[in-house]
Scaffold this motif. Sequence first.
Motif, PDB file in Angstrom:
ATOM      1  N   LEU A  68      -3.097 -92.510  -5.555  1.00 19.51           N
ATOM      2  CA  LEU A  68      -4.349 -92.330  -4.834  1.00 19.51           C
ATOM      3  C   LEU A  68      -4.118 -91.891  -3.395  1.00 19.51           C
ATOM      4  CD1 LEU A  68      -6.098 -95.669  -5.916  1.00 19.51           C
ATOM      5  CD2 LEU A  68      -6.251 -93.422  -7.033  1.00 19.51           C
ATOM      6  N   ASP A 128     -10.519 -98.904 -12.167  1.00 19.28           N
ATOM      7  CA  ASP A 128     -10.671 -97.705 -12.998  1.00 19.28           C
ATOM      8  C   ASP A 128      -9.620 -96.655 -12.666  1.00 19.28           C
ATOM      9  OD1 ASP A 128     -12.881 -98.963 -14.097  1.00 19.28           O
ATOM     10  OD2 ASP A 128     -14.351 -97.707 -13.058  1.00 19.28           O
ATOM     11  N   TYR A 129      -8.995 -96.781 -11.504  1.00 17.64           N
ATOM     12  CA  TYR A 129      -7.965 -95.831 -11.075  1.00 17.64           C
ATOM     13  C   TYR A 129      -6.550 -96.395 -11.243  1.00 17.64           C
ATOM     14  CZ  TYR A 129     -11.907 -93.348  -9.075  1.00 17.64           C
ATOM     15  OH  TYR A 129     -13.103 -92.685  -8.909  1.00 17.64           O
ATOM     16  N   GLU A 148      -5.533 -88.906  -7.666  1.00 15.99           N
ATOM     17  CA  GLU A 148      -6.950 -88.952  -7.306  1.00 15.99           C
ATOM     18  C   GLU A 148      -7.100 -89.045  -5.796  1.00 15.99           C
ATOM     19  OE1 GLU A 148      -9.805 -88.848  -9.063  1.00 15.99           O
ATOM     20  OE2 GLU A 148      -8.912 -88.881 -11.062  1.00 15.99           O
ATOM     21  N   THR A 178      -6.368-101.509  -6.320  1.00 18.99           N
ATOM     22  CA  THR A 178      -7.128-101.569  -7.564  1.00 18.99           C
ATOM     23  C   THR A 178      -7.826-102.912  -7.791  1.00 18.99           C
ATOM     24  OG1 THR A 178      -5.022-102.022  -8.661  1.00 18.99           O
ATOM     25  CG2 THR A 178      -5.839 -99.750  -8.737  1.00 18.99           C
ATOM     26  N   LYS A 185      -4.311 -83.412 -10.039  1.00 20.78           N
ATOM     27  CA  LYS A 185      -5.180 -84.348 -10.763  1.00 20.78           C
ATOM     28  C   LYS A 185      -4.755 -84.529 -12.215  1.00 20.78           C
ATOM     29  CE  LYS A 185      -8.797 -81.067 -11.993  1.00 20.78           C
ATOM     30  NZ  LYS A 185     -10.210 -80.777 -11.953  1.00 20.78           N
ATOM     31  N   LYS A 243      -2.825 -94.575 -11.353  1.00 16.35           N
ATOM     32  CA  LYS A 243      -2.886 -93.269 -10.701  1.00 16.35           C
ATOM     33  C   LYS A 243      -2.363 -93.365  -9.266  1.00 16.35           C
ATOM     34  CE  LYS A 243      -6.612 -91.561 -13.495  1.00 16.35           C
ATOM     35  NZ  LYS A 243      -7.002 -90.206 -13.754  1.00 16.35           N
TER      36      LYS A 243
END
Length: 159
Positions: free
Chosen positions: A27, A21-22, A58, A5, A53, A25
């Motif tokens: 990934l 922005d992620y 993501e 990130t 999701k 989460k």
Amino acid sequence: MTAVTDFAVKLPDGAEKKLADYAGKVLLVVNVASKCGFTPQYTGLEALYRKYKDRGFEILAFPCNQFGAQEPGNAEEIANFCSLTYDVTFPLFGKIEVNGEGADPLYDYLKAAKPGLMGTKAIKWNFTKFLVDREGNPVKRYAPNDTPESLEKDIEKLL
């Protein structure tokens, strides 16, 4: 850089996207290609994306033309192929290099954090996958022949 990130990458239109922005989460980062023997994995990747999701998962897909020139198209052609052929709804980023002098810094970081077999850092082929936890730490590297379905238990543990 100490987490996925912390990086910024290019969108298909050339604009910059901060991976911050992620944050928070899980990934799955994967280098993809439209004319590869592993291209049908788009089906499994999309199934994983749709299933998880809403739980904070993501998929970040990076088209790459470094392996057998299997991603020759431009951004619009790649997006159309993925949408029309595999109904892909997860993000596709700008085309990148994953090995060599021109390798994207994100991939240099991922390769150093999670080397391949016997400590090799180079990406061997399209559809190499990296699983990243909610803190942005690379957790595991998967070979191109590891199917998306085979990653499900690892993804569930992080969710």
